[in-house]
Design an enzyme around this catalytic site. Structure first.
Site, mmCIF file in Angstrom:
data_model
loop_
_atom_site.group_PDB
_atom_site.id
_atom_site.type_symbol
_atom_site.label_atom_id
_atom_site.label_comp_id
_atom_site.label_asym_id
_atom_site.label_seq_id
_atom_site.Cartn_x
_atom_site.Cartn_y
_atom_site.Cartn_z
ATOM 1 C CG ASP A 133 34.160 53.294 42.822
ATOM 2 O OD1 ASP A 133 34.398 52.390 43.641
ATOM 3 O OD2 ASP A 133 34.364 54.492 43.063
ATOM 4 C CG ASN A 170 42.564 48.247 43.410
ATOM 5 O OD1 ASN A 170 42.075 48.124 42.286
ATOM 6 N ND2 ASN A 170 42.150 49.195 44.237
HETATM 7 C C1 FPP Z 1 35.821 49.039 42.972
HETATM 8 O O1 FPP Z 1 34.774 48.903 43.901
HETATM 9 C C2 FPP Z 1 36.029 47.762 42.335
HETATM 10 C C3 FPP Z 1 37.232 47.159 42.173
HETATM 11 C C4 FPP Z 1 38.492 47.741 42.639
HETATM 12 C C5 FPP Z 1 37.328 45.846 41.550
HETATM 13 C C6 FPP Z 1 36.503 45.691 40.324
HETATM 14 C C7 FPP Z 1 36.531 44.289 39.977
HETATM 15 C C8 FPP Z 1 35.506 43.564 39.470
HETATM 16 C C9 FPP Z 1 34.172 44.083 39.090
HETATM 17 C C10 FPP Z 1 35.712 42.133 39.246
HETATM 18 C C11 FPP Z 1 36.763 41.984 38.183
HETATM 19 C C12 FPP Z 1 36.787 40.648 37.762
HETATM 20 C C13 FPP Z 1 36.910 40.301 36.486
HETATM 21 C C14 FPP Z 1 36.638 38.928 36.203
HETATM 22 C C15 FPP Z 1 37.305 41.205 35.399
HETATM 23 P P1 FPP Z 1 35.101 49.003 45.434
HETATM 24 O O2 FPP Z 1 35.390 47.633 45.909
HETATM 25 O O3 FPP Z 1 36.176 50.000 45.653
HETATM 26 O O4 FPP Z 1 33.727 49.516 45.966
HETATM 27 P P2 FPP Z 1 33.484 50.524 47.166
HETATM 28 O O5 FPP Z 1 34.094 51.831 46.765
HETATM 29 O O6 FPP Z 1 31.992 50.584 47.241
HETATM 30 O O7 FPP Z 1 34.111 49.915 48.382
#
Ligand code: FPP
Length: 233
Positions: free
Chosen positions: A15, A63
Site C-alpha cells: 500500500d 481495484n
Molecule cells: C496500493 O497502493 C497498491 C496497489 C493496489 C497496486 C499494487 C501493485 C503493484 C506494486 C504493482 C504490481 C505489479 C506487479 C508486476 C506484481 P495505492 O495505489 O492504493 O496507494 P495509495 O493508497 O497511496 O493511493
C-alpha cells in the site's frame, strides 16, 4: 533451511504507491512502477533469508473501481514483469503462483502469466505468489461452490482449505501492510486465521532489505500460541 523463527510464508499488502507518487508530483502509475522495484528487493531479501513463500497483493477484486488508465497500466506492468523478472526467477529455480480469478484480465497479461507458470513447473525454490483480481470473500465462495459441485454433504477445515487457491501451501505466518494503514482489505481472510500482523509506516515503494529485517525481527519477538498457552515457534 529456515530456522524456528523465520516465517515460512510472508504475505504483503503493498500500500502507498499512489501517495509515494503524489509526494513527487508524479502520476500514480509511477508509484506502481517503483512498487515493482520494491517487490523485487523484497523477493531477493526473503529468498536470501530462507523464506519458503512470499505473496503480494497486486490487484484486488475491488481495484476495478480505479481509473481505467491506472488499471491498464497495472496489467501492462504485470505482463512485462512476467516476461522479464519472473523469467529470471524461474531460471534461478523459484516457483510462481497466481491467485485470484485471472479470467477478466487482458489476454496479453493472462498469456504471460500462463506461460511463466508453465515454465516454472518442476522448480523447487521459494514460491513467489501474486494475487491478481483476488478477494478473500470471493475465494471462499469459490471454494464452497467447488465443494457443492463435488456433491459432498459435509465439510471440514481441511477440505475447505484444500479448495482455496493456496490449497496445500502454508498459511501466511505474517501479513505485512505498508503505509500505516491497518486493515486486511479482503486479503487472505481464510488463511489469516493465525497470522501475525506487522504494520509498517513506510510507503510500499520505499520497502527494502532493511525493512524486511525489521519485519523478521518483529516476527521473531512474537509469542505464537495458536489458542494454546505456550510458544510454539
Ligand atoms: C496500493 O497502493 C497498491 C496497489 C493496489 C497496486 C499494487 C501493485 C503493484 C506494486 C504493482 C504490481 C505489479 C506487479 C508486476 C506484481 P495505492 O495505489 O492504493 O496507494 P495509495 O493508497 O497511496 O493511493
Amino acid at each position: 533451511m529456515t530456522d524456528k523463527v523465520t516465517p515460512r510464508h510472508i504475505a504483503f499488502i503493498m500500500d502507498g504507491n499512489g501517495r509515494w507518487a503524489k509526494k513527487r508530483l508524479l502520476p500514480r502509475k509511477a508509484g506502481h512502477r517503483q512498487g515493482v522495484k520494491a517487490l523485487e528487493k523484497v523477493v531477493d531479501a526473503c529468498e536470501k533469508r530462507g523464506v519458503e513463500m512470499v505473496t503480494f497483493y497486486a490487484f484486488s477484486t475491488e481495484n476495478w473501481a480505479r481509473p481505467q488508465d491506472e488499471i491498464d497500466a497495472l496489467f501492462a506492468m504485470v505482463a512485462e514483469f512476467a516476461d522479464t523478472r519472473l523469467k529470471e526467477y524461474v531460471q534461478r529455480g523459484l516457483r510462481i503462483l497466481f491467485i485470484g480469478d485471472l479470467t477478466p484480465l487482458p489476454q496479453k497479461t493472462r498469456d504471460a502469466c500462463t506461460r511463466i507458470v508453465e515454465a516454472a513447473k518442476g522448480n523447487k525454490g521459494m514460491i513467489v505468489c501474486i494475487a491478481l483480481n483476488y478477494g478473500g470473500r470471493d475465494e471462499i465462495v469459490r471454494a464452497v461452490r467447488t465443494l457443492l459441485q463435488s456433491g459432498l454433504k459435509d465439510v471440514d477445515v481441511e477440505t475447505l482449505s484444500d479448495c482455496m487457491y493456496t490449497g496445500g501451501l502454508p498459511d501466511p505466518d505474517v501479513i505485512v501492510r505498508s503505509s500505516g494503514e491497518k486493515r486486511l482489505s479482503n486479503f487472505m481472510l481464510w488463511q489469516a486465521a493465525y497470522s501475525e500482523f506487522v504494520f509498517r509506516d513506510e510507503l510500499w515503494p520505499d520497502f527494502d532489505e532493511k525493512i524486511i529485517d525489521a519485519v523478521l525481527e518483529e516476527y521473531a519477538s512474537r509469542d505464537r500460541r495458536y489458542g494454546s498457552v505456550k510458544r510454539l515457534n
